[in-house]
Design a protein around this motif. Structure first.
Motif, PDB file in Angstrom:
ATOM      1  N   GLY A 236       0.811  -1.206   0.000  1.00 19.55           N
ATOM      2  CA  GLY A 236       0.000   0.000   0.000  1.00 19.55           C
ATOM      3  C   GLY A 236       0.840   1.250   0.000  1.00 19.55           C
ATOM      4  N   GLY A 237       1.793   1.314  -0.927  1.00 18.90           N
ATOM      5  CA  GLY A 237       2.658   2.488  -1.017  1.00 18.90           C
ATOM      6  C   GLY A 237       4.102   2.177  -0.727  1.00 18.90           C
ATOM      7  N   VAL A 238       4.377   1.032  -0.221  1.00 14.91           N
ATOM      8  CA  VAL A 238       5.747   0.623   0.052  1.00 14.91           C
ATOM      9  C   VAL A 238       5.879  -0.859  -0.292  1.00 14.91           C
ATOM     10  CG1 VAL A 238       5.239   0.075   2.466  1.00 14.91           C
ATOM     11  CG2 VAL A 238       7.583   0.571   1.771  1.00 14.91           C
ATOM     12  N   ASP A 239       7.028  -1.207  -0.852  1.00 17.42           N
ATOM     13  CA  ASP A 239       7.252  -2.584  -1.287  1.00 17.42           C
ATOM     14  C   ASP A 239       8.096  -3.334  -0.272  1.00 17.42           C
ATOM     15  OD1 ASP A 239       5.858  -2.019  -3.539  1.00 17.42           O
ATOM     16  OD2 ASP A 239       7.598  -1.847  -4.853  1.00 17.42           O
ATOM     17  N   GLY A 240       7.815  -4.612  -0.130  1.00 20.73           N
ATOM     18  CA  GLY A 240       8.617  -5.504   0.693  1.00 20.73           C
ATOM     19  C   GLY A 240       9.006  -6.718  -0.118  1.00 20.73           C
ATOM     20  N   LEU A 241      10.066  -7.395   0.301  1.00 15.78           N
ATOM     21  CA  LEU A 241      10.564  -8.558  -0.424  1.00 15.78           C
ATOM     22  C   LEU A 241      10.368  -9.832   0.396  1.00 15.78           C
ATOM     23  CD1 LEU A 241      12.186  -9.964  -2.717  1.00 15.78           C
ATOM     24  CD2 LEU A 241      14.259  -9.428  -1.415  1.00 15.78           C
ATOM     25  N   ILE A 242       9.757 -10.817  -0.238  1.00 11.18           N
ATOM     26  CA  ILE A 242       9.724 -12.165   0.334  1.00 11.18           C
ATOM     27  C   ILE A 242      10.836 -12.952  -0.338  1.00 11.18           C
ATOM     28  CG2 ILE A 242       8.346 -14.204   0.848  1.00 11.18           C
ATOM     29  CD1 ILE A 242       5.848 -12.654   0.138  1.00 11.18           C
ATOM     30  N   HIS A 243      11.889 -13.235   0.418  1.00 14.48           N
ATOM     31  CA  HIS A 243      12.982 -14.014  -0.162  1.00 14.48           C
ATOM     32  C   HIS A 243      12.478 -15.420  -0.473  1.00 14.48           C
ATOM     33  CE1 HIS A 243      16.925 -16.015  -0.507  1.00 14.48           C
ATOM     34  NE2 HIS A 243      17.325 -14.826  -0.936  1.00 14.48           N
ATOM     35  N   ILE A 244      13.092 -16.034  -1.486  1.00 15.19           N
ATOM     36  CA  ILE A 244      12.633 -17.352  -1.930  1.00 15.19           C
ATOM     37  C   ILE A 244      12.651 -18.373  -0.799  1.00 15.19           C
ATOM     38  CG2 ILE A 244      14.949 -18.033  -2.724  1.00 15.19           C
ATOM     39  CD1 ILE A 244      13.568 -19.520  -5.032  1.00 15.19           C
ATOM     40  N   THR A 245      13.572 -18.202   0.159  1.00 15.86           N
ATOM     41  CA  THR A 245      13.639 -19.142   1.278  1.00 15.86           C
ATOM     42  C   THR A 245      12.520 -18.924   2.282  1.00 15.86           C
ATOM     43  OG1 THR A 245      15.167 -17.653   2.429  1.00 15.86           O
ATOM     44  CG2 THR A 245      16.134 -19.400   1.073  1.00 15.86           C
ATOM     45  N   ASP A 246      11.818 -17.780   2.190  1.00 16.90           N
ATOM     46  CA  ASP A 246      10.721 -17.494   3.117  1.00 16.90           C
ATOM     47  C   ASP A 246       9.353 -17.639   2.454  1.00 16.90           C
ATOM     48  OD1 ASP A 246      12.134 -16.828   5.516  1.00 16.90           O
ATOM     49  OD2 ASP A 246      12.841 -15.030   4.491  1.00 16.90           O
ATOM     50  N   LEU A 247       9.342 -18.197   1.238  1.00 19.74           N
ATOM     51  CA  LEU A 247       8.071 -18.421   0.548  1.00 19.74           C
ATOM     52  C   LEU A 247       7.431 -19.740   0.961  1.00 19.74           C
ATOM     53  CD1 LEU A 247       8.881 -17.166  -3.062  1.00 19.74           C
ATOM     54  CD2 LEU A 247       7.097 -16.271  -1.579  1.00 19.74           C
ATOM     55  N   SER A 248       8.263 -20.741   1.198  1.00 19.91           N
ATOM     56  CA  SER A 248       7.738 -22.075   1.504  1.00 19.91           C
ATOM     57  C   SER A 248       8.704 -22.806   2.417  1.00 19.91           C
ATOM     58  CB  SER A 248       7.535 -22.868   0.204  1.00 19.91           C
ATOM     59  OG  SER A 248       7.208 -24.214   0.472  1.00 19.91           O
ATOM     60  N   TRP A 249       8.163 -23.678   3.255  1.00 18.92           N
ATOM     61  CA  TRP A 249       9.022 -24.501   4.108  1.00 18.92           C
ATOM     62  C   TRP A 249       9.795 -25.506   3.267  1.00 18.92           C
ATOM     63  CZ3 TRP A 249      10.094 -22.698   8.583  1.00 18.92           C
ATOM     64  CH2 TRP A 249       9.143 -22.008   9.348  1.00 18.92           C
ATOM     65  N   GLY A 250       9.232 -25.897   2.145  1.00 24.36           N
ATOM     66  CA  GLY A 250       9.934 -26.816   1.257  1.00 24.36           C
ATOM     67  C   GLY A 250      10.797 -26.057   0.270  1.00 24.36           C
ATOM     68  N   ARG A 251      11.703 -26.784  -0.385  1.00 23.45           N
ATOM     69  CA  ARG A 251      12.561 -26.149  -1.396  1.00 23.45           C
ATOM     70  C   ARG A 251      11.781 -25.938  -2.688  1.00 23.45           C
ATOM     71  NH1 ARG A 251      18.180 -26.300  -0.307  1.00 23.45           N
ATOM     72  NH2 ARG A 251      18.700 -27.541   1.534  1.00 23.45           N
ATOM     73  N   ILE A 252      11.961 -24.757  -3.293  1.00 28.46           N
ATOM     74  CA  ILE A 252      11.319 -24.451  -4.569  1.00 28.46           C
ATOM     75  C   ILE A 252      12.378 -23.935  -5.530  1.00 28.46           C
ATOM     76  CG2 ILE A 252       9.052 -23.974  -3.578  1.00 28.46           C
ATOM     77  CD1 ILE A 252       9.696 -21.010  -3.726  1.00 28.46           C
ATOM     78  N   GLY A 253      12.148 -24.165  -6.797  1.00 30.45           N
ATOM     79  CA  GLY A 253      13.100 -23.721  -7.803  1.00 30.45           C
ATOM     80  C   GLY A 253      12.861 -22.296  -8.261  1.00 30.45           C
TER      81      GLY A 253
END
Length: 598
Positions: A236-253
Motif C-alpha cells: 500500500g505504497g511501500v514494497d517488501g521482499l519475500i525471499h525465496i527461502t521465506d516463501l515455503s518450508w519446502g525447497r522451490i526452484g
C-alpha cells in the motif's frame, strides 16, 4: 487606482467633435502638443526589450496582450500551447520585436521572451532544486521533447514514471511537473525528469508507512514483481521482499511456483530498515512448520521414502515430507570407498528409500543413509575372501608403495610393490599395471576391524627361485640384455624373466668401453641369493678369466719345456767320458741352449 496608464486617460469636456470630424478642431501646433501629452501617458518601451503584459483576449489563433502601449500586441496562440490554463487577465512576459510594423501594429513574442529568460530560470531552478512546469510537445527516439521556459528539453523514457511506460504517445500535449537533472549550456542541452518527483513522494510515503510497522505484524499485500530470488509485495505504497527461502518450508526452484503477479496474499513482517526503507517479509511463517507434522513414531533405524531435491559435492538432501529434509552424506551412499561426489550416485528428482541414521527433532535435523539398505560386505569377509584364496580384482589407483584394487563393492585391498613380481624389481607400480586393469591376487592378511586387506599378485604363482638356483649356478654364463643403467650399475634381463645386477666395474668390455642399454652380451653369475631374490653378474669377468687362463697355459708350457731341457743336460753329462771331439761340439751347443733358456 489602476497602475495601467491607459486606465487614467479622461476625455476632454470641451472637445470639438464636429471639428475633429472635419480635421479642423485643433491647430497643428496644438495637435503636436497634445500628442506629446498623450505619449507621456504611455509606457516607454524599447525594441528587443522583455516586458510584462496583460492578456486582453484569447482566441483559437491569437492572444491579445496589452503592455500599456498605444496599441495592443497580437501573439500566435501556439506560443501558449504549454499553458493550457491561460486566461484573460493573466500577466505574461513578452519581447518587443517592433513598436510598429508596416501596418502600424505592435509586434510581440511570448516565445522569445521566455527563451531570453529561460537559461537564467533553468540555472536557478536546478540550483534551488525547484519543481517546474513543462509542456510535452512530441515524442522522439528514447523519450519526449518538453517545452521548459521556451526551451526544448529532453525527457528520457526511463524518467517519465517509476514503472515502465508502454504508450509514450499518451503523454504528448500534456503539462507536467518536472525537475531539472542535467544542464549543458555549451551544447544547449537540458534533461528533465518526472520520475524523481514520484520517487521522492513514494520515499516519503515509505517512511511514513515504515514508521508504523512492527516485527511480526501481518499485512495484506499484492504481488507486484517476481524475480529468481524472491517476490516483491506492494503493502500500500511501500514494497517488501519475500525471499525465496521465506516463501515455503519446502525447497522451490522458482518463486512463481508459490505466488503469481497481482495475487493478494497475507505476509508477516520479519524485519525492516527505516533508513534504507527495506522490508523483509515472510509467507511460510504463516503456515504450520512441517516438522510438527512429521510422524511422531519415526525413529533412528526406520526406513523412509523421499525425493532428492538438492545435490552438493558432500551429499544429497532428500525431502521426506514437504518442508522436512534429511542429508545423505556421500560416505553413506555406498559401501564402496571410490564414490567421490553425490552426483556420481544420485540425481535431482530421483525417489529413494533411506535409513534414518540420526533424528534431532529439537534442532530439526535428520541424517539418512543408503548403503545401510544392503549388508555390510565386511561382515562376511573371512567367508568370502579367506586368507590364501585367489581372486580377480580391478586396479583403482596406486601410490609409490603399492597398488589399490577392488575385489567387490566396498572391499578394497593393497598389493605392496614387493608382492607384484617374483623376478622383476618394480620401481613404481605404474610400470607393472594400469588403472582399470584386472589383476589376479591372493589374500595374504585380513584386518577386519580397520577394514584392510593385504594382497599379493606374485603369490598366485609358484616361487621360481628354487628352480632358478639350478639354472643360474655361480660361475655359469648366460646371455643377458642391459635394460636400465644408472651411476650404481645396470639391470640385466636374463632368461625366464629374471633380472640381475652388475656394478660399473663389471660392465667393461674387452676393448675397454662400457656396455650400453639394450646391448645383448654374455654375463657370468657371481652371486645367487634366493632369499633376497638377488643375482649379481659380470660381463668383464668373462674376458678377464679368459686372459688369466691364457697366461696360466703359457706359464705351464714354459715350465714343461724347462723340465725337458734339464733332462737332456743330465743325459749328456753321463756320457761325457765317452765323448769325442764331435761330441764335445754337440755338448757345447747344448750348454749354450740351456744358458739361453735360463
Amino acid at each position: 487606482m489602476s497602475n495601467n496608464p491607459t486606465d487614467r486617460i479622461q476625455p476632454l469636456a470641451d472637445f470639438d467633435w464636429s471639428g475633429y470630424a472635419q480635421d479642423t478642431a485643433i491647430s497643428p501646433e496644438m495637435r503636436k502638443e497634445r500628442e506629446a501629452i498623450y505619449d507621456k501617458t504611455l509606457t516607454t518601451i524599447k525594441e528587443n526589450e522583455v516586458v510584462m503584459g496583460k492578456v486582453m483576449s484569447i482566441s483559437k489563433r491569437e492572444v491579445l496582450v496589452n503592455i500599456g502601449y498605444k496599441s495592443a500586441g497580437i501573439i500566435s496562440a501556439n506560443e501558449f500551447n504549454y499553458n493550457k490554463d491561460l486566461k484573460v487577465g493573466d500577466e505574461v512576459e513578452v519581447l518587443v520585436e517592433s513598436k510598429e510594423d508596416r501596418h502600424g501594429q505592435l509586434q510581440l513574442s511570448h516565445r522569445k521572451a521566455r527563451a531570453a529568460r529561460a537559461w537564467e530560470k533553468i540555472a536557478a531552478a536546478q540550483e534551488n532544486d525547484e519543481v517546474i512546469l513543462g509542456y510535452i510537445k512530441s515524442r522522439v527516439n528514447g523519450g519526449m521533447i518538453v517545452d521548459v521556459f521556451g526551451i526544448e528539453a529532453f525527457l528520457p523514457g526511463s524518467q517519465i514514471d517509476v514503472r515502465p511506460i508502454k504508450d509514450y504517445d499518451a503523454f504528448v500535449d500534456k503539462t507536467m511537473e518536472f525537475k531539472i537533472v542535467k544542464v549543458n549550456p555549451e551544447y544547449r542541452n537540458v534533461v528533465v525528469s518526472h520520475k524523481v518527483l514520484i520517487e521522492a513522494e513514494l520515499e516519503q510515503q515509505k517512511k511514513e508507512i515504515i514508521s508504523k510497522l512492527e516485527k511480526g505484524q501481518v499485512l495484506e499485500g499484492v504481488v507486484k514483481g517476481i524475480t529468481s530470488y524472491g517476490a516483491f509485495v506492494d503493502l500500500g505504497g511501500v514494497d517488501g521482499l519475500i525471499h525465496i527461502t521465506d516463501l515455503s518450508w519446502g525447497r522451490i526452484g522458482d518463486p512463481s511456483e508459490v505466488v503469481s503477479i497481482d495475487e493478494k496474499i497475507n505476509v508477516v513482517i520479519l524485519d525492516f530498515d527505516e533508513e534504507k526503507t527495506r522490508i523483509a517479509l515472510g509467507l511460510k511463517q504463516l503456515m504450520p512448520h512441517p516438522w510438527d507434522a512429521l510422524d511422531p513414531n519415526l525413529k533412528e533405524g526406520d526406513i523412509v521414502h523421499g525425493r532428492v531435491v538438492v545435490i552438493t559435492d558432500y551429499g544429497a538432501f532428500v525431502e521426506v515430507i514437504p518442508g522436512v529434509e534429511g542429508l545423505i552424506h556421500v560416505s553413506e551412499m555406498s559401501w564402496t570407498q571410490h564414490l567421490r561426489s553425490a552426483q556420481e550416485f544420485l540425481t535431482v528428482g530421483q525417489e529413494v528409500d533411506a535409513v534414518v541414521l540420526m533424528l534431532d527433532r529439537e534442532d530439526r535435523k535428520m541424517s539418512l543413509g543408503l548403503k545401510q539398505l544392503k549388508p555390510d560386505p565386511w561382515e562376511t569377509i573371512e567367508q568370502r575372501f579367506p586368507v590364501g584364496s585367489n581372486h580377480e580384482a580391478r586396479v583403482r589407483n596406486f601410490t609409490n608403495y603399492g597398488v589399490f584394487v577392488e575385489l567387490d563393492e566396498g572391499i578394497d585391498g593393497l598389493i605392496h610393490i614387493s608382492d607384484l613380481s617374483w623376478t622383476r624389481k618394480v620401481k613404481h607400480p605404474n610400470e607393472f599395471v594400469k588403472v582399470g586393469q584386472m589383476i589376479e591376487v591372493q589374500v595374504l592378511e585380513i584386518d577386519k576391524e580397520n577394514r584392510r586387506l593385504s594382497l599379493g599378485h606374485k603369490q598366485v604363482t609358484e616361487n621360481p627361485w628354487d628352480e632358478f638356483a639350478k639354472e643360474f649356478t655361480i660361475g655359469s654364463i648366460h646371455e643377458g640384455t642391459v635394460v636400465r643403467m644408472n651411476e650404481k650399475g645396470a639391470t640385466i634381463a636374463l632368461p625366464y624373466g629374471v633380472e640381475a645386477f652388475a656394478t660399473p666395474k663389471h660392465l667393461i668390455k674387452e676393448d675397454g668401453t662400457s656396455v650400453a642399454v639394450d646391448e645383448k652380451l654374455p654375463f657370468k653369475i657371481l652371486d645367487f641369493n634366493p632369499e633376497m631374490q638377488r643375482i649379481i653378474v659380470s660381463h668383464s669377468r668373462i674376458h678377464e678369466d679368459a686372459e688369466r687362463a691364457e697366461r696360466r697355459q703359457a706359464a705351464t708350457e714354459e715350465r714343461n719345456q724347462q723340465v725337458r731341457d734339464a733332462a737332456a743336460v743330465a743325459a749328456t753329462q753321463q756320457s761325457v767320458e765317452r765323448a769325442t771331439l764331435g761330441d764335445l761340439d754337440e755338448l757345447a751347443a747344448l750348454k749354450e741352449r740351456l744358458e739361453s733358456a735360463e
